[in-house]
Design a protein around this motif. Structure first.
Motif: not given
Length: 296
Positions: A164-168, A241-246
């Protein structure tokens, strides 16, 4: 094909009677919406065709049996995706082997039949809409293909795990309470998986397999003789770019799975574990072979 199935079948042919099962395992890890399920569907199809072709090549037609099981781990519970989502019991026997009580294994006659069964299992897997992904997978899905002879002697097993996908936490504030609880449970199990792999590769005396249902299920895929176990992890990232932290967090997770230790080291009390060096995109990865995938 990167599972080295051909070499594995040749080795099995030479080593009949040793009683140990060859184990190949592939994980897909990454943020929600990064394409893990899409990637694993392609891996599943390629793996199935390869296994049937190699089985026919080295053993002949009708000599091997192929058994398929497919289950998900959702909210700390196991559900059989090939048997009307029946809830399963996870038990540990006297030999410290993990047994999944009630899990149904389907005997498969052809690659087409197996692909059809896997497509059905993927369709009934738990998914929900979140603020990040309209069809977010809320469970870990484990597809197992067991290869055995006509007298039911197991010779090899391939596990394809779509995590499953990790989530902050900061990205889940607008989700409802149920989605936030699911995200917390997912992140906890992913952390447990990381700690188990690190403990094995650093020759730890204690492997925390009981920390989550996910690591309990995968326990015997990590322990065994070094010439019979291969593990691949696919780290999926998004290019936006919005996914850079992920993306950074995903690569850091992958980085933490590595330890600068000699290959073929033998952890205390758990047997040998062999995790080979593979280089992708000019990155030398001494422990878990990783393939970084950017989706556009």
């Amino acid at each position: 094909f990167f599972f080295q199935a051909e070499d594995g079948i040749r080795d099995v042919e030479r080593s009949r009677g040793l009683g140990d099962v060859y184990k190949r395992q592939c994980f897909a890890y990454g943020q929600t919406g990064s394409g893990k399920t899409y990637t694993m569907k392609g891996v599943q199809k390629e793996a199935i065709e390869e296994l049937f072709n190699l089985g026919k090549k080295f053993y002949g037609s009708g000599v091997l049996n192929y058994k398929l099981s497919f289950f998900e781990i959702y909210g700390g519970r196991l559900f059989d995706l090939l048997n009307q989502r029946c809830q399963l019991n996870l038990l540990e026997d006297a030999n410290q082997k993990i047994q999944i009580q009630g899990l149904e294994e389907k005997i498969i006659k052809s690659p087409e039949e197996m692909i059809k069964m896997i497509e059905y299992a993927n369709a009934v897997r738990t998914t929900c809409a979140t603020t990040s992904n309209d069809t977010s997978s809320r469970s870990h899905a484990v597809c197992r293909i067991l290869i055995c002879t006509k007298d039911n002697k197991s010779i090899g097993r391939l596990s394809l795990v779509d995590l499953a996908g990790s989530e902050r936490a900061q990205d889940c504030q607008s989700n409802n309470r149920q989605r936030r609880l699911e995200g917390a449970d997912i992140n906890k199990s992913l952390l447990s998986l990381k700690e188990c792999i690190r403990a094995i590769d650093s020759k730890g005396s204690h492997i925390p397999f009981r920390a989550s249902k996910l690591t309990m299920v995968l326990r015997d895929s990590f322990i065994g003789s070094s010439d019979r176990i291969r593990i691949v992890m696919i780290a999926c990232v998004s290019p936006g770019q919005s996914s850079a932290d992920h993306t950074i967090n995903t690569l850091r997770y992958a980085e933490r799975l590595k330890e600068k230790t000699p290959h073929n080291s033998e952890p205390k009390k758990v047997g040998k574990q062999n995790i080979n060096t593979v280089s992708y995109t000019h990155l030398t990865l001494p422990t878990i072979p990783l393939l970084y995938i950017s989706l556009v």
